[in-house]
Design a protein around this motif. Structure first.
Motif, PDB file in Angstrom:
ATOM      1  N   TYR A 171       0.262  -0.894  -0.507  1.00 34.35           N
ATOM      2  CA  TYR A 171      -0.155  -0.093  -0.282  1.00 34.35           C
ATOM      3  C   TYR A 171       0.979   0.802  -0.122  1.00 34.35           C
ATOM      4  O   TYR A 171       0.464   2.163  -0.286  1.00 34.35           O
ATOM      5  CB  TYR A 171      -0.592  -0.345   1.324  1.00 34.35           C
ATOM      6  CG  TYR A 171      -2.462  -0.887   1.284  1.00 34.35           C
ATOM      7  CD1 TYR A 171      -2.029  -1.765   0.078  1.00 34.35           C
ATOM      8  CD2 TYR A 171      -1.717  -1.934   2.611  1.00 34.35           C
ATOM      9  CE1 TYR A 171      -3.572  -2.677  -0.052  1.00 34.35           C
ATOM     10  CE2 TYR A 171      -3.449  -3.237   2.025  1.00 34.35           C
ATOM     11  CZ  TYR A 171      -4.288  -3.047   0.994  1.00 34.35           C
ATOM     12  OH  TYR A 171      -4.504  -4.252   1.662  1.00 34.35           O
ATOM     13  N   GLU A 172       2.079   1.458   0.478  1.00 34.45           N
ATOM     14  CA  GLU A 172       3.204   2.314   0.092  1.00 34.45           C
ATOM     15  C   GLU A 172       3.980   2.344  -0.626  1.00 34.45           C
ATOM     16  O   GLU A 172       4.828   1.069  -1.256  1.00 34.45           O
ATOM     17  CB  GLU A 172       3.424   2.601   1.974  1.00 34.45           C
ATOM     18  CG  GLU A 172       2.701   2.566   2.361  1.00 34.45           C
ATOM     19  CD  GLU A 172       3.265   3.254   4.237  1.00 34.45           C
ATOM     20  OE1 GLU A 172       4.591   2.885   4.348  1.00 34.45           O
ATOM     21  OE2 GLU A 172       2.312   2.622   5.179  1.00 34.45           O
ATOM     22  N   ALA A 173       4.686   2.992  -0.956  1.00 33.73           N
ATOM     23  CA  ALA A 173       5.953   2.778  -1.796  1.00 33.73           C
ATOM     24  C   ALA A 173       7.285   3.068  -1.658  1.00 33.73           C
ATOM     25  O   ALA A 173       7.252   2.894  -0.163  1.00 33.73           O
ATOM     26  CB  ALA A 173       6.378   4.547  -2.491  1.00 33.73           C
ATOM     27  N   PHE A 174       7.324   1.465  -2.182  1.00 29.27           N
ATOM     28  CA  PHE A 174       8.860   0.119  -2.084  1.00 29.27           C
ATOM     29  C   PHE A 174      10.295   1.384  -2.198  1.00 29.27           C
ATOM     30  O   PHE A 174      10.564   1.246  -3.589  1.00 29.27           O
ATOM     31  CB  PHE A 174       8.713  -0.367  -1.453  1.00 29.27           C
ATOM     32  CG  PHE A 174       9.110  -1.620  -0.952  1.00 29.27           C
ATOM     33  CD1 PHE A 174       8.962  -1.805   0.475  1.00 29.27           C
ATOM     34  CD2 PHE A 174      10.150  -2.252  -1.435  1.00 29.27           C
ATOM     35  CE1 PHE A 174       9.519  -2.794   0.965  1.00 29.27           C
ATOM     36  CE2 PHE A 174      11.163  -3.297  -0.751  1.00 29.27           C
ATOM     37  CZ  PHE A 174      10.696  -3.076   0.395  1.00 29.27           C
ATOM     38  N   PRO A 175      11.080   2.131  -1.521  1.00 25.98           N
ATOM     39  CA  PRO A 175      11.977   2.580  -1.974  1.00 25.98           C
ATOM     40  C   PRO A 175      13.253   1.311  -2.666  1.00 25.98           C
ATOM     41  O   PRO A 175      13.756   0.069  -2.157  1.00 25.98           O
ATOM     42  CB  PRO A 175      12.684   2.676  -0.559  1.00 25.98           C
ATOM     43  CG  PRO A 175      12.773   2.026   0.707  1.00 25.98           C
ATOM     44  CD  PRO A 175      11.076   1.794   0.276  1.00 25.98           C
ATOM     45  N   VAL A 176      13.983   1.798  -3.072  1.00 24.11           N
ATOM     46  CA  VAL A 176      14.331   0.901  -4.441  1.00 24.11           C
ATOM     47  C   VAL A 176      15.927   1.324  -4.105  1.00 24.11           C
ATOM     48  O   VAL A 176      16.341   2.544  -4.108  1.00 24.11           O
ATOM     49  CB  VAL A 176      14.802   0.675  -6.007  1.00 24.11           C
ATOM     50  CG1 VAL A 176      15.298   0.099  -6.521  1.00 24.11           C
ATOM     51  CG2 VAL A 176      12.821   0.780  -6.126  1.00 24.11           C
ATOM     52  N   GLU A 177      17.205   0.230  -3.360  1.00 23.62           N
ATOM     53  CA  GLU A 177      18.130   0.908  -3.028  1.00 23.62           C
ATOM     54  C   GLU A 177      19.515  -0.001  -4.413  1.00 23.62           C
ATOM     55  O   GLU A 177      19.210  -0.512  -4.592  1.00 23.62           O
ATOM     56  CB  GLU A 177      18.245   0.407  -1.780  1.00 23.62           C
ATOM     57  CG  GLU A 177      17.670   1.234  -0.767  1.00 23.62           C
ATOM     58  CD  GLU A 177      17.593   2.561  -0.835  1.00 23.62           C
ATOM     59  OE1 GLU A 177      18.612   2.788  -1.013  1.00 23.62           O
ATOM     60  OE2 GLU A 177      17.041   2.635   0.144  1.00 23.62           O
ATOM     61  N   SER A 178      20.396   0.874  -3.860  1.00 26.32           N
ATOM     62  CA  SER A 178      21.224   0.035  -4.962  1.00 26.32           C
ATOM     63  C   SER A 178      22.320  -0.688  -4.038  1.00 26.32           C
ATOM     64  O   SER A 178      22.402  -1.411  -2.948  1.00 26.32           O
ATOM     65  CB  SER A 178      22.611   1.453  -4.530  1.00 26.32           C
ATOM     66  OG  SER A 178      23.858   0.676  -5.718  1.00 26.32           O
ATOM     67  N   HIS A 179      22.669  -2.097  -5.112  1.00 28.13           N
ATOM     68  CA  HIS A 179      23.213  -3.031  -4.629  1.00 28.13           C
ATOM     69  C   HIS A 179      24.792  -2.863  -5.751  1.00 28.13           C
ATOM     70  O   HIS A 179      25.232  -3.852  -5.414  1.00 28.13           O
ATOM     71  CB  HIS A 179      22.603  -4.452  -4.928  1.00 28.13           C
ATOM     72  CG  HIS A 179      21.683  -5.081  -3.656  1.00 28.13           C
ATOM     73  ND1 HIS A 179      21.188  -6.055  -3.904  1.00 28.13           N
ATOM     74  CD2 HIS A 179      20.501  -4.062  -2.778  1.00 28.13           C
ATOM     75  CE1 HIS A 179      19.376  -5.417  -2.983  1.00 28.13           C
ATOM     76  NE2 HIS A 179      20.176  -4.246  -1.775  1.00 28.13           N
ATOM     77  N   LEU A 180      25.123  -2.091  -5.739  1.00 24.46           N
ATOM     78  CA  LEU A 180      26.338  -2.314  -6.799  1.00 24.46           C
ATOM     79  C   LEU A 180      27.635  -2.796  -5.932  1.00 24.46           C
ATOM     80  O   LEU A 180      28.138  -3.627  -6.665  1.00 24.46           O
ATOM     81  CB  LEU A 180      26.752  -1.226  -7.309  1.00 24.46           C
ATOM     82  CG  LEU A 180      27.465  -0.655  -7.578  1.00 24.46           C
ATOM     83  CD1 LEU A 180      27.682  -1.464  -9.452  1.00 24.46           C
ATOM     84  CD2 LEU A 180      28.100   1.235  -8.688  1.00 24.46           C
ATOM     85  N   GLN A 181      27.443  -2.479  -4.099  1.00 25.28           N
ATOM     86  CA  GLN A 181      28.709  -3.079  -3.964  1.00 25.28           C
ATOM     87  C   GLN A 181      29.074  -4.274  -4.246  1.00 25.28           C
ATOM     88  O   GLN A 181      30.266  -5.008  -4.017  1.00 25.28           O
ATOM     89  CB  GLN A 181      28.932  -2.538  -2.922  1.00 25.28           C
ATOM     90  CG  GLN A 181      27.399  -2.886  -1.588  1.00 25.28           C
ATOM     91  CD  GLN A 181      26.081  -2.342  -1.080  1.00 25.28           C
ATOM     92  OE1 GLN A 181      25.655  -1.422  -2.611  1.00 25.28           O
ATOM     93  NE2 GLN A 181      25.218  -3.465  -0.672  1.00 25.28           N
ATOM     94  N   HIS A 182      28.442  -4.857  -3.942  1.00 28.63           N
ATOM     95  CA  HIS A 182      27.774  -6.869  -4.217  1.00 28.63           C
ATOM     96  C   HIS A 182      28.784  -6.917  -6.105  1.00 28.63           C
ATOM     97  O   HIS A 182      28.782  -7.825  -5.354  1.00 28.63           O
ATOM     98  CB  HIS A 182      26.916  -7.671  -4.244  1.00 28.63           C
ATOM     99  CG  HIS A 182      25.970  -6.918  -2.955  1.00 28.63           C
ATOM    100  ND1 HIS A 182      26.567  -7.548  -1.975  1.00 28.63           N
ATOM    101  CD2 HIS A 182      24.429  -6.487  -3.418  1.00 28.63           C
ATOM    102  CE1 HIS A 182      25.744  -7.099  -0.900  1.00 28.63           C
ATOM    103  NE2 HIS A 182      24.267  -6.831  -1.259  1.00 28.63           N
ATOM    104  N   PHE A 183      28.643  -6.384  -6.534  1.00 28.29           N
ATOM    105  CA  PHE A 183      29.165  -6.748  -8.237  1.00 28.29           C
ATOM    106  C   PHE A 183      30.060  -5.573  -8.441  1.00 28.29           C
ATOM    107  O   PHE A 183      30.534  -5.465  -9.789  1.00 28.29           O
ATOM    108  CB  PHE A 183      27.862  -6.021  -9.060  1.00 28.29           C
ATOM    109  CG  PHE A 183      26.963  -7.260  -8.746  1.00 28.29           C
ATOM    110  CD1 PHE A 183      26.771  -8.666  -9.358  1.00 28.29           C
ATOM    111  CD2 PHE A 183      25.446  -6.726  -7.880  1.00 28.29           C
ATOM    112  CE1 PHE A 183      25.220  -9.105  -8.478  1.00 28.29           C
ATOM    113  CE2 PHE A 183      24.518  -7.683  -7.235  1.00 28.29           C
ATOM    114  CZ  PHE A 183      24.990  -8.475  -7.582  1.00 28.29           C
TER     115      PHE A 183
END
Length: 544
Positions: A144-156
């Protein structure tokens, strides 16, 4: 099915068509259990089903002939089936690497929910998610609410930076920091600092964070011998870094290949090193399937140093050996084996490059043979005739024991008279046509070579070898893909030209070649330092 069978009289409640009309489609299904469930109006889909069985179930459900379709969670991305009601039976899966149950990624749950509502049919739809009560509020929040999208760049980031160093986009550490300022991760640092363990969002905090991230990543790449750091700031790619970027494999895999391969390695050791690649660490380990993997391990040619059925690398080794032995696997192991084989071809090309970088002839030829084994699904000592369609080990043995002349190669088979060939193979007309078609497409390549200025060659000086390749196309206009029904996808052939000295196990030069109709290739190498007459061997090896 129990509920469906409880209905008295008439057809089962989940079956929306008369059984007599459904039978022609059910007869096309290979799996016996699936045939039985379809008769009750219930179908199921998972990775272990053949593509034909999956097609039948999908078409029956889309046509509205069956009312229920049960699907494994991983299939939610690969199927385009839609329904008025979608039920998610639990939100966790077993992670064999962690030996614990883990929540589905939110993206997977959203994808599952997206299968509710049939386009152009339903104005509304329902999705029921069954989960533990403590997780209910969590799922309601992200629904029901906006879900933040975070970066996982550190894993790659390691492989990413290595590729940019190879392409010369990044030439020093400051370039690497500047490169990160153009990423999504940099935008999110100030928006959600706690997620990235930042103490503050000032310019100084951001600069220190990026500098530390670049420093640690480049230190790992330098320790893996993928990147060379000069004067503590300038960056340049090493041979291993070039191989990892070109073959698109992990820096940890290329490091493992470099440290583990030796000049005297044998088949068993090479398969173990191949299976230890980081690319196989994500191979699924499912609960209750350890006994299946263990039984598979017990029936392979080579034993296992670490016979742990829950180890994804051991599982990859067992699936590779089963493929070479043409031992059938079922269930989810089919999709696992497909993943192993698709990665193996790329890993073996990288392995050949690493071995060639060390100048070892024997291991390079061995890795090329394993590449052929992966494509054709057979061991290096098996009859060459097993590549042909409809050939079994018994038929290949009968050909080798043929009175008068032993038939051991495709060319021996082609040279036979038609009546003799038919009598020996004892195939149907259609099978014989498949065999003849394969023989017509089998590579028939003439190779000739010339040593340029051979009278003036001296010890330690450069040698130029001119190789001429010419393919007999037999009225064909194009080469086409390799005949490899046991490989999971269509594949084009590739070739290696290798010059080496078997006595010293020294590889002098190697070149990857793509051959259509004809080609001229120049090979350059340095003559041995010791004066005297030397004999070298020219190898022309296919990767398929």
């Amino acid at each position: 099915m129990t509920y469906s069978s409880a209905e008295v009289g008439g057809k089962p409640s989940f079956l929306l068509q008369y059984l007599e009309e459904l039978e022609p489609f059910i007869e096309k299904v290979n799996e016996e259990m699936l045939r039985e469930t379809l008769r009750h109006g219930v179908g199921y889909l998972h990775e272990g089903l053949s593509s034909d069985d999956q097609e039948v179930v999908a078409r029956l459900f889309e046509a509205g002939w069956i009312q229920v379709c049960v699907m494994s969670s991983s299939m939610c991305w690969g199927q385009s089936l839609y329904a008025f009601l979608v039920v998610v039976m639990g939100t966790q899966y077993y992670d064999g690497r962690e030996n614990a149950h883990t929540d589905y990624p939110v993206t997977d749950l959203l994808q599952m929910m997206g299968h509710a509502n049939r386009p152009l049919i339903d104005d509304s739809a329902k999705c029921v998610i069954l989960c533990y009560t403590p997780r209910k509020e969590y799922y309601k929040k992200f629904l029901y609410e906006a879900f933040p999208v975070e970066s996982h760049l550190q894993h790659f980031l390691h492989d990413n930076l290595n590729a940019e160093v190879v392409s010369r986009v990044i030439e020093n550490k400051q370039d690497a920091v500047d490169y990160l300022t153009w990423t999504f991760r940099y935008r999110r640092l100030t928006q959600n600092p706690n997620y990235y363990n930042l103490q503050g969002v000032t310019r100084r905090h951001l600069s220190d964070h990026l500098s530390e991230l670049v420093e640690n990543t480049l230190s790992d790449l330098e320790a893996s011998e993928c990147v060379v750091i000069d004067d503590d700031t300038d960056l340049s790619p090493s041979n291993l870094g070039l191989i990892a970027s070109y073959q698109y494999i992990s820096y940890t895999t290329i490091e493992r290949f470099s440290t583990s391969l030796t000049s005297k390695i044998k088949m068993k050791g090479l398969l173990e090193i191949l299976s230890s690649a980081s690319e196989y660490s994500l191979l699924p380990i499912r609960p209750g399937k350890e006994d299946v993997v263990r039984r598979l391990m017990n029936h392979q040619r080579f034993s296992f140093e670490n016979p742990k059925a829950s180890d994804p690398h051991v599982k990859a080794n067992a699936l590779l050996q089963a493929h070479f032995s043409r031992q059938p696997v079922g269930g989810n192991l089919v999709s696992d084996q497909r993943e192993v084989l698709l990665s193996a071809s790329r890993l073996l090309r990288a392995m050949v490059d690493v071995i060639s970088n060390n100048g070892w002839l024997g291991p390079a030829l061995l890795a090329m043979e394993v590449s052929q084994m992966v494509t054709q699904g057979m061991w290096e000592g098996d009859s060459m005739l097993l590549q042909l369609p409809h050939f079994t080990r018994d038929l290949a043995k009968r050909c080798q024991e043929n009175p008068g002349k032993s038939i051991e190669t495709v060319f021996d088979l082609v040279e036979m008279e038609d009546n003799e060939r038919s009598e020996l193979l004892q195939m149907s007309k259609l099978q014989l046509m498949d065999t003849v078609s394969f023989c017509d497409r089998f590579p028939n390549i003439d190779l000739s070579y010339e040593v340029m200025d051979h009278d003036s060659i001296r010890a330690g000086k450069d040698v130029i070898l001119q190789v001429t390749l010419e393919r007999d196309m037999k009225e064909r206009t194009e080469v086409g893909p390799v005949d490899a029904p046991r490989y999971p996808k269509s594949i084009e052939e590739g070739w290696w030209l290798v010059v080496g000295d078997m006595k010293t196990n020294q590889l002098l030069t190697i070149k990857r070649v793509s051959l259509l109709r004809n080609a001229k290739v120049k090979l350059n190498f340095t003559a041995p330092m010791e004066p005297g007459r030397k004999t070298c061997t020219l190898y022309f090896m296919c990767d398929s």
